[in-house]
Design an enzyme around this catalytic site. Structure first.
Site, mmCIF file in Angstrom:
data_model
loop_
_atom_site.group_PDB
_atom_site.id
_atom_site.type_symbol
_atom_site.label_atom_id
_atom_site.label_comp_id
_atom_site.label_asym_id
_atom_site.label_seq_id
_atom_site.Cartn_x
_atom_site.Cartn_y
_atom_site.Cartn_z
ATOM 1 C CB SER A 1 38.723 89.256 41.489
ATOM 2 O OG SER A 1 38.773 89.233 40.074
ATOM 3 C CE1 TYR B 1 43.303 86.240 41.258
ATOM 4 C CE2 TYR B 1 41.292 86.537 39.990
ATOM 5 C CZ TYR B 1 42.346 87.074 40.714
ATOM 6 O OH TYR B 1 42.433 88.429 40.894
HETATM 7 P P1 NAD Z 1 50.405 92.974 41.789
HETATM 8 O O1 NAD Z 1 51.105 91.712 41.464
HETATM 9 O O2 NAD Z 1 50.789 94.204 41.053
HETATM 10 O O3 NAD Z 1 50.456 93.247 43.350
HETATM 11 C C1 NAD Z 1 50.298 92.231 44.294
HETATM 12 C C2 NAD Z 1 51.309 92.402 45.413
HETATM 13 O O4 NAD Z 1 51.073 91.348 46.351
HETATM 14 C C3 NAD Z 1 52.748 92.266 44.916
HETATM 15 O O5 NAD Z 1 53.529 93.347 45.393
HETATM 16 C C4 NAD Z 1 53.221 90.934 45.500
HETATM 17 O O6 NAD Z 1 54.614 90.935 45.822
HETATM 18 C C5 NAD Z 1 52.347 90.832 46.745
HETATM 19 N N1 NAD Z 1 52.185 89.458 47.212
HETATM 20 C C6 NAD Z 1 52.074 88.324 46.470
HETATM 21 N N2 NAD Z 1 51.986 87.252 47.266
HETATM 22 C C7 NAD Z 1 52.045 87.714 48.540
HETATM 23 C C8 NAD Z 1 52.033 87.101 49.820
HETATM 24 N N3 NAD Z 1 51.941 85.765 49.946
HETATM 25 N N4 NAD Z 1 52.119 87.866 50.901
HETATM 26 C C9 NAD Z 1 52.234 89.230 50.795
HETATM 27 N N5 NAD Z 1 52.291 89.860 49.619
HETATM 28 C C10 NAD Z 1 52.192 89.112 48.509
HETATM 29 O O7 NAD Z 1 48.864 92.636 41.545
HETATM 30 P P2 NAD Z 1 47.523 93.473 41.729
HETATM 31 O O8 NAD Z 1 46.796 93.333 40.469
HETATM 32 O O9 NAD Z 1 47.766 94.808 42.303
HETATM 33 O O10 NAD Z 1 46.803 92.545 42.812
HETATM 34 C C11 NAD Z 1 46.296 93.011 44.046
HETATM 35 C C12 NAD Z 1 45.011 92.299 44.336
HETATM 36 O O11 NAD Z 1 44.044 92.653 43.348
HETATM 37 C C13 NAD Z 1 45.092 90.774 44.299
HETATM 38 O O12 NAD Z 1 44.327 90.229 45.351
HETATM 39 C C14 NAD Z 1 44.475 90.426 42.959
HETATM 40 O O13 NAD Z 1 43.948 89.131 42.952
HETATM 41 C C15 NAD Z 1 43.421 91.490 42.867
HETATM 42 N N6 NAD Z 1 42.900 91.729 41.520
HETATM 43 C C16 NAD Z 1 43.710 92.145 40.503
HETATM 44 C C17 NAD Z 1 43.164 92.352 39.236
HETATM 45 C C18 NAD Z 1 43.988 92.804 38.065
HETATM 46 O O14 NAD Z 1 43.469 92.776 36.929
HETATM 47 N N7 NAD Z 1 45.212 93.223 38.249
HETATM 48 C C19 NAD Z 1 41.806 92.133 39.020
HETATM 49 C C20 NAD Z 1 41.016 91.715 40.079
HETATM 50 C C21 NAD Z 1 41.573 91.517 41.323
#
Ligand code: NAD
Length: 276
Positions: A143, A156
């Site tokens: 992130s 986080y």
């Molecule tokens: P999201 O919630 O849309 O997608 C995350 C997916 O991971 C979901 O489908 C959820 O069901 C699944 N998940 C959650 N816990 C899990 C587990 N224990 N085992 C397997 N699957 C699991 O969120 P996103 O934003 O697409 O997040 C994806 C990655 O990107 C994450 O690592 C998040 O930290 C990172 N991220 C997101 C952002 C943002 O602004 N959205 C920014 C930086 C990093």
């Protein structure tokens, strides 16, 4: 790796947001997808979307924080596909709260998914990727909070700094096997993460900020498709760190030029989340 046609691509947390968008981007390039998520309906739906594009997708229900489940996932993928060309450890969750309001359960849960989930992915897939003769790419979703500390996100931020550190070590160690590694560092992306995360942040009137945080992400966040494009580009260019999308660069650059200046800006942002 330049051409993704017929490449075997594994993505965790692919049922939503960034993971889903990356899966669709690879599908459009003709890759063969092996996708996991903890929510069965989500991963089933994404697999169907991909099949409707004429590409191959196999869904797996896996909790990335469950050691045995990830071990079995690796066995199953190799039994079904025989090899892995791209492994994207992406599943993640968030907790927003001032440090003193983080419970130990919050810490354990966030580190279990965001850090141990990545460690398990690497631990169970990497020996097989080396044994298949090497070659390939591993993307670990960290992130912007893995490059720049953020107020209100202690657990986080801790998990994501660790993922960046792990990825850098992997990058240094694994090139000898032809395996390249990218720490993916997204900024503010409009996904389900804000809805699914615990938010213990309040305004001066004592109102929980969950709805506001969610609205902010939906309104100002970039689409996950922009991150997906960057993932494919990062693999093609063997980039060790990929801030994504463009809005992530200024913060990262400011911090590299002056930590004090970065902290002054981050404190200002934190005031509205944590109170003065
Ligand atoms: P999201 O919630 O849309 O997608 C995350 C997916 O991971 C979901 O489908 C959820 O069901 C699944 N998940 C959650 N816990 C899990 C587990 N224990 N085992 C397997 N699957 C699991 O969120 P996103 O934003 O697409 O997040 C994806 C990655 O990107 C994450 O690592 C998040 O930290 C990172 N991220 C997101 C952002 C943002 O602004 N959205 C920014 C930086 C990093």
């Amino acid at each position: 790796m330049k051409d993704f046609r017929n490449k075997v691509v594994v993505i965790t947390g692919a049922g939503s947001g960034i993971g889903r968008a990356v899966a669709l981007a690879f599908a459009r390039e003709g890759a063969r997808l092996h996708l996991s998520d903890i929510v069965p309906e989500r991963i089933e739906k994404v697999a169907q979307e991909i099949r409707s594009l004429g590409a191959e997708a196999t869904p797996y229900v896996v909790d990335s924080s469950d050691r045995e489940a990830v071990a079995k996932f690796a066995e199953d993928v190799y039994a079904n596909a025989g090899r892995v060309d791209v492994l994207h450890n992406n599943a993640g969750i968030g907790v927003g709260a001032p440090l003193q309001k983080h419970t130990l359960e919050d810490w354990e849960k966030v580190l279990a998914v965001n850090l141990w989930g990545v460690i398990y992915g690497v631990h169970f897939f990497l020996p097989k990727m080396i044994a298949q003769g090497g070659g390939g790419h591993i993307v670990n979703t960290a992130s912007g909070a893995g490059l720049c500390g953020l107020p209100g996100l202690a657990a986080y931020t801790t998990s994501k700094f660790a993922v960046v550190g792990l990825s850098e070590t992997m990058s240094l160690e694994l090139a000898r096997y032809g395996i390249y590694v990218t720490a993916l560092c997204p900024g503010i992306i409009a996904t389900n993460i804000t809805k699914d995360s615990k938010v213990e942040l309040y305004d001066e009137q004592g109102q929980n900020l969950r709805a506001k945080v969610d609205e902010f992400y939906m309104r100002f966040g970039s689409g996950p498709e922009a991150v997906a494009k960057d993932v494919l580009r990062a693999i093609r260019r063997r980039r060790p760190v990929q801030p994504s999308p463009l809005h992530m660069y200024p913060l990262w650059i400011i911090k590299r030029v002056s930590v004090r200046l970065y902290q002054a800006l981050a404190r200002l942002a934190g005031k509205s989340l944590l109170g003065s």
